[in-house]
Design a protein around this motif. Structure first.
Motif, short mmCIF file in Angstrom:
data_model
loop_
_atom_site.label_atom_id
_atom_site.label_comp_id
_atom_site.label_asym_id
_atom_site.label_seq_id
_atom_site.Cartn_x
_atom_site.Cartn_y
_atom_site.Cartn_z
N HIS A 44 23.99 -26.12 -32.23
CA HIS A 44 24.02 -25.50 -33.56
C HIS A 44 24.85 -26.29 -34.56
O HIS A 44 24.99 -25.86 -35.71
N ASN A 45 25.42 -27.38 -34.13
CA ASN A 45 26.34 -28.14 -34.97
C ASN A 45 27.43 -27.22 -35.53
O ASN A 45 27.74 -27.24 -36.73
N ALA A 46 27.96 -26.36 -34.69
CA ALA A 46 28.94 -25.36 -35.13
C ALA A 46 30.23 -26.02 -35.59
O ALA A 46 30.67 -27.02 -35.01
N GLN A 47 30.82 -25.45 -36.62
CA GLN A 47 31.98 -26.07 -37.25
C GLN A 47 33.31 -25.49 -36.76
O GLN A 47 34.20 -26.22 -36.36
N ASN A 48 33.40 -24.16 -36.83
CA ASN A 48 34.65 -23.50 -36.44
C ASN A 48 34.41 -22.56 -35.27
O ASN A 48 33.28 -22.11 -35.06
N CYS A 49 35.47 -22.25 -34.56
CA CYS A 49 35.32 -21.37 -33.40
C CYS A 49 36.35 -20.24 -33.46
O CYS A 49 37.54 -20.50 -33.66
N TYR A 57 46.06 -20.71 -18.58
CA TYR A 57 44.61 -20.92 -18.61
C TYR A 57 44.05 -20.74 -20.03
O TYR A 57 43.19 -21.50 -20.46
N THR A 58 44.55 -19.72 -20.75
CA THR A 58 44.05 -19.47 -22.10
C THR A 58 44.43 -20.60 -23.05
O THR A 58 43.62 -21.04 -23.87
N SER A 59 45.66 -21.09 -22.93
CA SER A 59 46.07 -22.17 -23.83
C SER A 59 45.31 -23.46 -23.52
O SER A 59 44.91 -24.19 -24.44
N ASN A 60 45.05 -23.73 -22.24
CA ASN A 60 44.23 -24.91 -21.89
C ASN A 60 42.82 -24.77 -22.45
O ASN A 60 42.26 -25.73 -22.99
N PHE A 61 42.26 -23.57 -22.32
CA PHE A 61 40.91 -23.27 -22.81
C PHE A 61 40.84 -23.57 -24.32
O PHE A 61 39.93 -24.27 -24.78
N ILE A 62 41.83 -23.08 -25.06
CA ILE A 62 41.83 -23.27 -26.52
C ILE A 62 42.06 -24.73 -26.87
O ILE A 62 41.42 -25.27 -27.78
N TRP A 63 42.94 -25.38 -26.13
CA TRP A 63 43.24 -26.78 -26.40
C TRP A 63 41.98 -27.66 -26.22
O TRP A 63 41.68 -28.52 -27.04
N ILE A 64 41.24 -27.40 -25.14
CA ILE A 64 40.01 -28.18 -24.91
C ILE A 64 39.00 -27.90 -26.02
O ILE A 64 38.42 -28.83 -26.58
N LEU A 65 38.83 -26.62 -26.38
CA LEU A 65 37.86 -26.29 -27.45
C LEU A 65 38.23 -26.94 -28.78
O LEU A 65 37.36 -27.30 -29.57
N SER A 66 39.53 -27.08 -29.02
CA SER A 66 39.97 -27.62 -30.32
C SER A 66 39.51 -29.06 -30.54
O SER A 66 39.46 -29.53 -31.66
N ARG A 67 39.13 -29.73 -29.47
CA ARG A 67 38.62 -31.11 -29.62
C ARG A 67 37.17 -31.13 -30.11
O ARG A 67 36.66 -32.16 -30.51
N TYR A 68 36.49 -29.99 -30.03
CA TYR A 68 35.07 -29.93 -30.38
C TYR A 68 34.80 -29.19 -31.69
O TYR A 68 33.66 -29.16 -32.14
N PHE A 69 35.82 -28.55 -32.27
CA PHE A 69 35.62 -27.77 -33.50
C PHE A 69 36.64 -28.21 -34.55
O PHE A 69 37.73 -28.67 -34.22
N ASP A 70 36.27 -28.00 -35.83
CA ASP A 70 37.22 -28.31 -36.90
C ASP A 70 38.45 -27.42 -36.79
O ASP A 70 39.58 -27.87 -36.87
N ARG A 71 38.17 -26.12 -36.67
CA ARG A 71 39.27 -25.15 -36.58
C ARG A 71 39.01 -24.10 -35.51
O ARG A 71 37.87 -23.74 -35.27
#
Ligand code: MN
Length: 293
Positions: free
Chosen positions: A73-78, A113-127
């Motif tokens: 979807h070329n998603a921008q933010n999560c 686990y939650t902070s790792n999850f968010i940290w990994i996602l932050s590499r794929y989304f603007d915000r």
């Protein structure tokens, strides 16, 4: 056609140009709930196996799915919604027997686990925007009546995340404005609420939250019932997200078996739910257990 586009068109094929132009115009947002993680619980039955290692594997599988959806979807933010029951807790004695980590360790696992999850996602989304709605399992007291509002161990997770990501310009950890267990946010002009679900049902949650806030939401997200679901109440969409842990003793005895599942919602300017993904996280542990026994 502008000069810029003309110049670029010479350097790339027509198909590539169309794909790029469409991607530039369609910038949906998506949001992903983590509901009913139940960290610390240890389950071993004929249809499910769950412990901290399995939780880790399922979170990794969830991340893989989210990254694939981001690309589609070329998603921008999560928007990450922590929907409560992040830890198994101590509210029933049979849960204490099924737990293989004590409550302090459960909170540490949920935070890590939650902070790792968010940290990994932050590499794929603007915000990344993180919202949370604490659940019933993290009460300090087994008795509902003795519970003091706000004393949910789930609430330590966003506190930890705020400290970890305080210097990150792209990760925002939100606080709840309406009540400590009701999250509210707006995605591309659509108002969303999130609750754990122990105080609400999919049938009454829209009416109750609308009367409390005077603002009718476009969507409401809930957990607690351990299975994915979509209900339309008048014109509001109620999305229920499943659990990470799968069928435990309590659910099995109530004949409420199911698979570990979560969902991902893609939101655009025209629709609060442009797309709803039914993300399956089962690792076939039950099948393996049946084969081995
Ligand atoms: Mn619950």
């Amino acid at each position: 056609m502008s000069k810029l586009l003309r110049d670029q068109a010479r350097r790339e094929s027509f198909v590539e140009m169309v794909r790029r132009s469409m991607a530039a115009n369609v910038i949906p947002f998506e949001y992903v709930p983590i509901t009913d993680m139940h960290a610390g619980l240890c389950i071993q039955n004929s249809i499910n196996r769950f412990d901290s290692d399995v939780l880790h594997t399922r979170l990794a599988r969830y991340i893989d799915e989210i990254i694939a959806i981001q690309r589609t979807h070329n998603a921008q933010n999560c928007y990450v919604v922590l929907g409560g029951d992040l830890i198994s807790g101590l509210i029933h004695s049979n849960i204490r027997i099924e737990n293989n980590e004590h409550v302090v360790q459960q909170v540490k696992i949920a935070c890590t686990y939650t902070s790792n999850f968010i940290w990994i996602l932050s590499r794929y989304f603007d915000r990344i925007y993180v919202h949370s709605a604490p659940g019933n399992h993290s009460r300090l007291s087994p008795s509902k009546e003795e519970h003091i509002k706000g004393e949910e161990l789930d609430a330590l997770v966003p506190f930890y995340l705020s400290a970890v990501f305080k210097d990150s310009p792209s990760i925002h950890i939100a606080e709840n404005a309406i009540d400590s267990d009701i999250a509210s946010f707006s995605v591309r002009g659509h108002v969303w609420y999130a609750v754990h679900g122990d105080k609400d049902t999919p049938k009454n949650v829209v009416q109750d939250l609308t009367m409390i806030t005077d603002v009718k939401p476009a969507g409401v997200l809930m957990g607690h019932r351990h299975s994915n679901g979509l209900t339309t109440v008048h014109s509001t969409k109620v999305v229920e997200s499943g659990c990470m842990s799968g069928t435990d003793r309590y659910a099995f005895d109530k004949r409420l078996t199911g698979k570990p599942e979560q969902c991902v919602i893609v939101t655009t300017a025209d629709a609060p739910i442009k797309c709803l993904y039914d993300v399956q996280l089962d690792d076939k542990a039950g099948d393996r257990y049946r084969e081995e026994n």
